[in-house]
Design a protein around this motif. Structure first.
Motif, PDB file in Angstrom:
ATOM      1  N   ILE A 142      -3.202   7.654  11.310  1.00  0.00           N
ATOM      2  CA  ILE A 142      -2.098   7.219  10.444  1.00  0.00           C
ATOM      3  C   ILE A 142      -2.409   5.853   9.836  1.00  0.00           C
ATOM      4  O   ILE A 142      -2.116   5.592   8.668  1.00  0.00           O
ATOM      5  N   THR A 143      -3.040   4.983  10.639  1.00  0.00           N
ATOM      6  CA  THR A 143      -3.451   3.666  10.135  1.00  0.00           C
ATOM      7  C   THR A 143      -4.423   3.823   8.966  1.00  0.00           C
ATOM      8  O   THR A 143      -4.315   3.139   7.947  1.00  0.00           O
ATOM      9  N   ALA A 144      -5.365   4.754   9.106  1.00  0.00           N
ATOM     10  CA  ALA A 144      -6.339   4.999   8.035  1.00  0.00           C
ATOM     11  C   ALA A 144      -5.655   5.625   6.821  1.00  0.00           C
ATOM     12  O   ALA A 144      -5.919   5.244   5.677  1.00  0.00           O
ATOM     13  N   ALA A 145      -4.756   6.573   7.079  1.00  0.00           N
ATOM     14  CA  ALA A 145      -4.079   7.259   5.977  1.00  0.00           C
ATOM     15  C   ALA A 145      -3.249   6.280   5.152  1.00  0.00           C
ATOM     16  O   ALA A 145      -3.116   6.418   3.929  1.00  0.00           O
ATOM     17  N   SER A 146      -2.701   5.287   5.821  1.00  0.00           N
ATOM     18  CA  SER A 146      -1.912   4.278   5.129  1.00  0.00           C
ATOM     19  C   SER A 146      -2.782   3.539   4.110  1.00  0.00           C
ATOM     20  O   SER A 146      -2.364   3.300   2.967  1.00  0.00           O
ATOM     21  N   VAL A 147      -4.012   3.203   4.521  1.00  0.00           N
ATOM     22  CA  VAL A 147      -4.956   2.542   3.614  1.00  0.00           C
ATOM     23  C   VAL A 147      -5.365   3.506   2.493  1.00  0.00           C
ATOM     24  O   VAL A 147      -5.461   3.112   1.324  1.00  0.00           O
ATOM     25  N   ALA A 148      -5.567   4.769   2.825  1.00  0.00           N
ATOM     26  CA  ALA A 148      -5.951   5.760   1.815  1.00  0.00           C
ATOM     27  C   ALA A 148      -4.856   5.905   0.759  1.00  0.00           C
ATOM     28  O   ALA A 148      -5.141   6.045  -0.435  1.00  0.00           O
ATOM     29  N   LEU A 149      -3.596   5.862   1.188  1.00  0.00           N
ATOM     30  CA  LEU A 149      -2.479   5.943   0.237  1.00  0.00           C
ATOM     31  C   LEU A 149      -2.473   4.745  -0.703  1.00  0.00           C
ATOM     32  O   LEU A 149      -2.268   4.887  -1.911  1.00  0.00           O
ATOM     33  N   ALA A 150      -2.710   3.569  -0.129  1.00  0.00           N
ATOM     34  CA  ALA A 150      -2.764   2.364  -0.966  1.00  0.00           C
ATOM     35  C   ALA A 150      -3.942   2.467  -1.924  1.00  0.00           C
ATOM     36  O   ALA A 150      -3.836   2.110  -3.104  1.00  0.00           O
ATOM     37  N   ASP A 151      -5.060   2.992  -1.436  1.00  0.00           N
ATOM     38  CA  ASP A 151      -6.256   3.165  -2.274  1.00  0.00           C
ATOM     39  C   ASP A 151      -5.967   4.140  -3.417  1.00  0.00           C
ATOM     40  O   ASP A 151      -6.511   4.012  -4.509  1.00  0.00           O
ATOM     41  N   ALA A 152      -5.087   5.106  -3.163  1.00  0.00           N
ATOM     42  CA  ALA A 152      -4.722   6.078  -4.202  1.00  0.00           C
ATOM     43  C   ALA A 152      -3.717   5.482  -5.188  1.00  0.00           C
ATOM     44  O   ALA A 152      -3.324   6.134  -6.151  1.00  0.00           O
ATOM     45  N   GLY A 153      -3.267   4.273  -4.912  1.00  0.00           N
ATOM     46  CA  GLY A 153      -2.317   3.625  -5.803  1.00  0.00           C
ATOM     47  C   GLY A 153      -0.909   4.167  -5.686  1.00  0.00           C
ATOM     48  O   GLY A 153      -0.101   4.059  -6.614  1.00  0.00           O
ATOM     49  N   ILE A 154      -0.585   4.758  -4.555  1.00  0.00           N
ATOM     50  CA  ILE A 154       0.757   5.310  -4.371  1.00  0.00           C
ATOM     51  C   ILE A 154       1.693   4.200  -3.898  1.00  0.00           C
ATOM     52  O   ILE A 154       1.395   3.516  -2.917  1.00  0.00           O
ATOM     53  N   PRO A 155       2.791   3.995  -4.621  1.00  0.00           N
ATOM     54  CA  PRO A 155       3.674   2.887  -4.247  1.00  0.00           C
ATOM     55  C   PRO A 155       4.383   3.136  -2.916  1.00  0.00           C
ATOM     56  O   PRO A 155       4.940   4.209  -2.691  1.00  0.00           O
TER      57      PRO A 155
END
Lengths: 251, 263
Positions: A142-155
């Motif tokens: 989940i910690t990694a997915a949070s970074v992946a979401l930010a990397d995807a530019g999802i607000p």
């Protein structure tokens, strides 16, 4: 969680854990954002011996269409362990009951922080693939997915982070490794939203006094702030990289 | 479990009610619906119980079989909890493989019973490589909210009244005689769960289905007779602040007493 296991090693000696860590030390933690080309956002986390890759696709069209929500984006989360990911036997590929439950609670975490009302009629897919496991995989994923979401530019309202806290040889310790996870007396997975201080995920098993449960959540909340620093560093590095790649266009 | 637009309207209505410190059925925020237990309802299975929690009905059946232990726990019996959201219980329940909600429910009940050592699995070994397996199956009969607590009560009750079939040995071969049952399972502490839903900024205990539709998230704790916490699960998107957390923990400890009496 097995008090009856005869092979249980002594997990705490002279006030130190078997790995040499103090009760609140984290294992070595590194996150790299933007590791995959196809995904809209991605991240790789190396936490102890854990190796987990998170990828985000979307927001994109919902399939099947009738599931569409006209007011907000749907969130789907998929946590899965590769059959070769553990030290022991070859596992089965694909989701099992454990991973289905973890996927469900992970989805709830991201439904909380993603500004889903910005993308009505779409879905955001979050994939978390554990390729090597070493205790605390759901938290790391989940910690990694949070970074992946930010990397995807999802607000999002926040970057979520967490850690597992459990009771080992009678002491509450932070960031359980595989050995402590297998032989400890309790295991509690906590994800928080550091900005608001809210607990977004909590799963616990083991016998604890109510006071110990309260301390579990507090120890995890404190440790999550350290995890968040690593997340932010990963994203800064990623932005610096993007900026240097596109430097000319930016200027 | 929102099926129709009317469920959404009801959910909105419930939110407004809760804001005004009311509940749709007039209960206090921290009050259970009336609960009753039917024990030993069937003869074929080793143990059974139906929990009536308000209009919610959950049936638990326990079967005890011969099993091969897990390689890493060669001396322990097996425990397995399954859950079936039968289509008789709700218009949204469909026949088929278990969905994520039913898997979650089964695993939350499993965690409580396992972590509290409610069944002493170390006493279920018969011979090397042969143990007893305890299979608890939860059947949702009528879904009117708070399936978790109803299921945990039904499961615990069924485990407590289960009788172990007679073990018959013929040389190296072991068989169970399900027609002759005498002894209870080796039991430890009793476990119950308390589930709290967050509706707006309020926390309510034992939500009915309209309240669940209005809720943004839930927190479940499992507690034992001696006052230890053995399991926890946060579900749904809502976050819980640390003081809400502490509050719910203390309430669980208090509210567990009335549930334990029913077992």
């Amino acid at each position: 969680m097995s008090s009856s296991n005869p092979n249980k090693p002594k997990l705490i000696q002279n006030g130190k854990r078997i790995s040499g860590r103090s009760f609140t030390d984290l294992r070595p933690l590194k996150i790299t954002a933007g590791v995959l080309k196809q995904a809209d956002g991605s991240a790789m986390i190396e936490w102890g011996k854990n190796r987990i890759i998170a990828a985000v696709y979307g927001p994109h069209e919902v399939f099947p269409k009738f599931l569409t929500d006209n007011r907000k984006a749907l969130v789907s989360a998929r946590y899965v362990m590769a059959p070769f990911s553990s030290l022991e036997d070859h596992g089965r590929s694909g989701p099992n009951r454990r991973s289905i439950e973890i996927s469900k609670v992970a989805k709830h975490v991201f439904e909380n922080v993603i500004l889903t009302n910005k993308f009505p009629k779409t879905i955001i897919d979050i994939h978390m693939d554990v390729v090597q496991s070493d205790g605390g995989t759901r938290i790391a994923a989940i910690t990694a997915a949070s970074v992946a979401l930010a990397d995807a530019g999802i607000p999002m309202k926040d970057l979520v982070a967490g850690v597992a806290v459990g009771k080992v040889d009678g002491e509450l310790v932070v960031d359980l490794d595989k050995l402590e996870d297998n032989h400890g007396e309790s295991d509690g997975a906590v994800i928080i939203s550091p900005r608001s201080g809210e607990v977004l995920l909590f799963q616990m098993e083991g016998l604890l006094t109510p006071d110990e449960v309260k301390r579990t959540v507090r120890l995890a909340s404190d440790a999550a702030l350290k995890v968040r620093e690593v997340q932010v560093a990963a994203l800064k590095e990623r932005y610096a990289q993007v900026a240097s790649e596109q430097g000319e266009q930016l200027l | 479990m929102i099926t129709m637009i009317s469920d959404q309207i009801k959910a909105q209505f419930v939110k407004e009610l809760i804001k005004k410190n009311n509940r749709p059925d007039g209960r206090q925020f921290l009050e259970h619906r009336s609960i009753s237990m039917q024990k030993n309802v069937f003869e074929n299975c080793e143990g059974s119980a139906i929990c009536h929690l308000g209009d919610t009905k959950v049936l638990a059946g326990v079967k005890i079989d011969l099993a091969t232990p897990f390689p890493d726990r060669p001396n322990e019996g097996m425990l397995s909890v399954g859950c079936e959201f039968s289509p008789i219980a709700h218009p949204n329940f469909q026949a088929g493989p278990p969905g994520e909600a039913s898997i979650e429910l089964a695993r939350v009940v499993d965690r409580g019973i396992r972590a509290a050592n409610a069944i002493d699995l170390t006493k279920l070994k018969i011979a090397d490589g042969k143990v007893l397996g305890v299979f608890i199956d939860l059947y949702i009969l009528d879904h009117n909210g708070n399936l978790t607590d109803a299921a945990a009560l039904a499961a615990m009750s069924a485990v407590k009244n289960a009788l172990v079939p007679k073990i018959e040995q013929d040389g190296e071969v072991y068989k169970l005689n399900h027609e002759e049952r005498k002894n209870k399972l080796p039991l430890g502490e009793d476990v119950v769960t308390c589930t709290f839903e967050k509706i707006g900024e309020s926390i309510v205990l034992d939500a009915n289905i309209d309240e669940e539709n209005a809720s943004s998230g839930r927190l479940t704790f499992g507690a034992t007779t001696s006052g230890l916490i053995c399991s926890a699960q946060k579900s749904g998107s809502a976050g819980f602040m640390l003081d809400e957390f502490d509050n719910i923990l203390d309430l669980t400890l208090e509210k567990r007493k009335e549930l334990l009496k029913l077992l």
